[in-house]
Write an enzyme that holds these catalytic residues in place. Structure first.
Site, PDB file in Angstrom:
ATOM      1  N   ARG A   1      -6.554   6.931 -12.964  1.00 21.34           N
ATOM      2  CA  ARG A   1      -5.297   6.823 -12.226  1.00 21.34           C
ATOM      3  C   ARG A   1      -4.463   8.086 -12.403  1.00 21.34           C
ATOM      4  O   ARG A   1      -4.210   8.515 -13.528  1.00 21.34           O
ATOM      5  CB  ARG A   1      -4.533   5.585 -12.693  1.00 21.34           C
ATOM      6  CG  ARG A   1      -5.354   4.311 -12.482  1.00 21.34           C
ATOM      7  CD  ARG A   1      -4.823   3.187 -13.308  1.00 21.34           C
ATOM      8  NE  ARG A   1      -4.537   3.616 -14.669  1.00 21.34           N
ATOM      9  CZ  ARG A   1      -3.614   3.051 -15.444  1.00 21.34           C
ATOM     10  NH1 ARG A   1      -2.889   2.070 -14.986  1.00 21.34           N
ATOM     11  NH2 ARG A   1      -3.431   3.474 -16.670  1.00 21.34           N
TER      12      ARG A   1
ATOM     13  N   ARG B   1      -0.199  14.118  -3.065  1.00 16.07           N
ATOM     14  CA  ARG B   1       0.918  13.438  -2.406  1.00 16.07           C
ATOM     15  C   ARG B   1       1.554  14.415  -1.435  1.00 16.07           C
ATOM     16  O   ARG B   1       1.954  15.511  -1.833  1.00 16.07           O
ATOM     17  CB  ARG B   1       1.934  13.001  -3.473  1.00 16.07           C
ATOM     18  CG  ARG B   1       3.362  12.756  -2.996  1.00 16.07           C
ATOM     19  CD  ARG B   1       3.487  11.618  -2.008  1.00 16.07           C
ATOM     20  NE  ARG B   1       2.855  10.387  -2.444  1.00 16.07           N
ATOM     21  CZ  ARG B   1       3.472   9.444  -3.161  1.00 16.07           C
ATOM     22  NH1 ARG B   1       4.716   9.610  -3.522  1.00 16.07           N
ATOM     23  NH2 ARG B   1       2.821   8.352  -3.495  1.00 16.07           N
TER      24      ARG B   1
ATOM     25  N   LYS C   1      -1.064  -0.084   1.255  1.00 13.84           N
ATOM     26  CA  LYS C   1      -2.507   0.160   1.259  1.00 13.84           C
ATOM     27  C   LYS C   1      -3.132  -0.250   2.579  1.00 13.84           C
ATOM     28  O   LYS C   1      -3.980   0.463   3.121  1.00 13.84           O
ATOM     29  CB  LYS C   1      -3.159  -0.565   0.097  1.00 13.84           C
ATOM     30  CG  LYS C   1      -2.640  -0.032  -1.230  1.00 13.84           C
ATOM     31  CD  LYS C   1      -3.548  -0.270  -2.373  1.00 13.84           C
ATOM     32  CE  LYS C   1      -3.018   0.450  -3.597  1.00 13.84           C
ATOM     33  NZ  LYS C   1      -1.644  -0.002  -3.979  1.00 13.84           N
TER      34      LYS C   1
ATOM     35  N   ASN D   1       2.774   5.511   1.391  1.00 19.77           N
ATOM     36  CA  ASN D   1       3.866   4.906   0.618  1.00 19.77           C
ATOM     37  C   ASN D   1       5.135   4.940   1.454  1.00 19.77           C
ATOM     38  O   ASN D   1       5.579   6.007   1.863  1.00 19.77           O
ATOM     39  CB  ASN D   1       4.066   5.668  -0.689  1.00 19.77           C
ATOM     40  CG  ASN D   1       2.865   5.488  -1.614  1.00 19.77           C
ATOM     41  OD1 ASN D   1       2.810   4.540  -2.373  1.00 19.77           O
ATOM     42  ND2 ASN D   1       1.883   6.376  -1.509  1.00 19.77           N
TER      43      ASN D   1
ATOM     44  N   GLU E   1      -3.432   5.944   0.917  1.00 22.95           N
ATOM     45  CA  GLU E   1      -2.201   5.155   0.895  1.00 22.95           C
ATOM     46  C   GLU E   1      -1.126   5.820   1.728  1.00 22.95           C
ATOM     47  O   GLU E   1      -1.045   7.048   1.789  1.00 22.95           O
ATOM     48  CB  GLU E   1      -1.666   5.103  -0.546  1.00 22.95           C
ATOM     49  CG  GLU E   1      -1.724   3.759  -1.205  1.00 22.95           C
ATOM     50  CD  GLU E   1      -0.812   3.719  -2.429  1.00 22.95           C
ATOM     51  OE1 GLU E   1      -0.127   2.711  -2.577  1.00 22.95           O
ATOM     52  OE2 GLU E   1      -0.785   4.682  -3.206  1.00 22.95           O
TER      53      GLU E   1
ATOM     54  N   ASP F   1      -0.927   9.653   0.459  1.00 22.38           N
ATOM     55  CA  ASP F   1      -1.815   9.982  -0.658  1.00 22.38           C
ATOM     56  C   ASP F   1      -3.196  10.325  -0.133  1.00 22.38           C
ATOM     57  O   ASP F   1      -3.786   9.562   0.642  1.00 22.38           O
ATOM     58  CB  ASP F   1      -1.921   8.801  -1.637  1.00 22.38           C
ATOM     59  CG  ASP F   1      -0.640   8.587  -2.427  1.00 22.38           C
ATOM     60  OD1 ASP F   1       0.261   9.436  -2.350  1.00 22.38           O
ATOM     61  OD2 ASP F   1      -0.568   7.569  -3.139  1.00 22.38           O
TER      62      ASP F   1
ATOM     63  N   LYS G   1      -8.457  -2.503  -6.247  1.00 27.55           N
ATOM     64  CA  LYS G   1      -7.011  -2.451  -6.508  1.00 27.55           C
ATOM     65  C   LYS G   1      -6.285  -3.565  -5.775  1.00 27.55           C
ATOM     66  O   LYS G   1      -6.665  -3.947  -4.674  1.00 27.55           O
ATOM     67  CB  LYS G   1      -6.454  -1.071  -6.144  1.00 27.55           C
ATOM     68  CG  LYS G   1      -7.005  -0.452  -4.875  1.00 27.55           C
ATOM     69  CD  LYS G   1      -6.652   1.043  -4.772  1.00 27.55           C
ATOM     70  CE  LYS G   1      -7.241   1.682  -3.535  1.00 27.55           C
ATOM     71  NZ  LYS G   1      -6.976   3.114  -3.436  1.00 27.55           N
TER      72      LYS G   1
ATOM     73  N   ARG H   1      -1.530  15.248  -8.161  1.00 24.97           N
ATOM     74  CA  ARG H   1      -1.402  14.491  -9.403  1.00 24.97           C
ATOM     75  C   ARG H   1      -2.788  14.365 -10.010  1.00 24.97           C
ATOM     76  O   ARG H   1      -3.720  13.915  -9.348  1.00 24.97           O
ATOM     77  CB  ARG H   1      -0.795  13.121  -9.112  1.00 24.97           C
ATOM     78  CG  ARG H   1       0.662  13.261  -8.628  1.00 24.97           C
ATOM     79  CD  ARG H   1       1.112  12.078  -7.857  1.00 24.97           C
ATOM     80  NE  ARG H   1       0.229  11.810  -6.743  1.00 24.97           N
ATOM     81  CZ  ARG H   1       0.277  10.695  -6.016  1.00 24.97           C
ATOM     82  NH1 ARG H   1       1.141   9.758  -6.294  1.00 24.97           N
ATOM     83  NH2 ARG H   1      -0.548  10.528  -5.007  1.00 24.97           N
TER      84      ARG H   1
END
Ligand SMILES: Nc1ncnc2c1ncn2[C@@H]1O[C@H](COP(=O)(O)OP(=O)(O)O)[C@@H](O)[C@H]1O
Ligand SMILES: [Mg+2]
Length: 314
Positions: A232, A210, A123, A282, A280, A272, A159, A224
């Site tokens: 979420r 993503r 993050k 990842n 984000e 993301d 978060k 997503r």
């Protein structure tokens, strides 16, 4: 090539969902030798890094998608690539593993690079590109958080920096009677920072995109979408996958990230985006390649293995 995959126990793998499995299957399909080990199977002796690894055979089946052979001692300076695919959380054993993997620098391709993995909180890494991000605060102080939420229109998301799979993600509204309790929970009553971010309504109209990135170039993407009643969108939290593509604007955004990603050895990452904004990066074990491949009819995992082949040949 001989490829060692450092990951979770094979029992955690689902043959139709797992990205590590897809990469291993693709490597096997391209006639490479694949080995599996856990973090604790790495050992450092006289400054040389070894793994007590087991040869892995992959098959598309539910019961035992990865079959492991007899244990053997592998000198990791003599293999071609080490894929680090251990799922979060990022704890001390993970930190030490990245420090041990450091010994391979110059000898063996480590994907992602050990230093990059260590430095990049998924993050906080996005905060290197504030102009691409939604308005974001990382802080522990409740009144600062309250003022920030007011400044972004009274609604935000809070978060934990150590979170993954949507765990611990809350919508935070100024008017919510639980405001203080949520902030206290997230910050351990002010003893630890949390990330607070402007609420992006695109999460409900569109979802969270993503994009998998290999060598700084977009590979493929999927959307997503959160289940109704949830914010979420993580597949692990009940979100569903929807086909999409990579827009021109998103390609530009990834072009901006590329030099830093490559400098940090972050070769295979999952970016993301919500409403076009970066939330984000990842790096530890980005997922989604199987869903993406099925929806697009493109063998993305093979493309990742081909990238590794080219990188080693260069
Ligand atoms: N700023 C935001 N606005 C709206 N929804 C968000 C926001 N940040 C996160 N979410 C929702 O929470 C999910 C998880 O958040 P994320 O930051 O990706 O953490 P992680 O996936 O590591 O748990 C996202 O996929 C999205 O559905
Ligand atoms: Mg996420």
């Amino acid at each position: 090539m001989r490829i060692v995959v450092v990951m979770d126990p094979v029992e955690t793998v689902h043959f139709e969902k797992d990205t590590s499995f897809a990469l291993m299957l693709a490597a096997q399909g391209r006639k490479h030798e694949v080995f599996h080990c856990l973090l604790r199977d790495l050992y450092l002796e006289q400054g040389r890094l070894y793994a007590q690894a087991r040869p892995a055979t992959m098959q598309l089946q539910l019961a035992q998608p990865i079959m492991l052979g007899e244990r053997l001692e592998l000198c990791l300076h003599e293999v071609d690539a080490v894929l680090v695919r251990k799922d979060p959380p990022f704890e001390s054993d993970y930190l030490w593993a990245t420090q041990m993997l450091e010994r391979l620098r110059g000898d063996t391709l480590v994907m992602n690079d050990a230093r990059g993995l260590r430095d990049a909180n998924e993050k906080l890494y996005a905060c290197n590109f504030p102009e691409l991000m939604p308005r974001t605060l990382v802080a522990s102080d409740r009144e600062r958080i309250r003022a920030f939420v007011a400044s972004v229109g009274g609604r935000a998301v809070i978060k934990p920096l150590s979170g993954a799979r949507g765990e611990g993600v809350f919508v935070l509204a100024n008017t919510d009677f639980n405001f203080n309790a949520i902030v206290e929970g997230q910050t351990l009553s002010g003893r630890r920072v949390a990330m607070v971010q402007e609420f992006l309504p695109a999460i409900h109209s569109e979802g969270d995109k993503r994009v998998l990135v290999i060598g700084g170039e977009p590979l493929g993407a999927l959307l997503r979408v959160p289940a109704s009643g949830d914010v979420r969108s993580n597949l692990a939290a009940g979100g569903s996958a929807v086909q999409t593509g990579v827009s021109e604007a998103e390609r530009k955004l990834i072009e901006t990230l590329k030099p830093k990603l490559l400098a940090d050895g972050l070769y295979f990452v999952g970016i993301d985006l919500i409403g076009g904004k970066l939330t984000e990066v990842n790096v530890t074990s980005p997922t989604g390649i199987q869903q993406m491949s099925r929806m697009d009819g493109v063998p993305y995992a093979e493309q990742v293995v081909a990238w590794i082949e080219r990188r080693l040949a260069a």
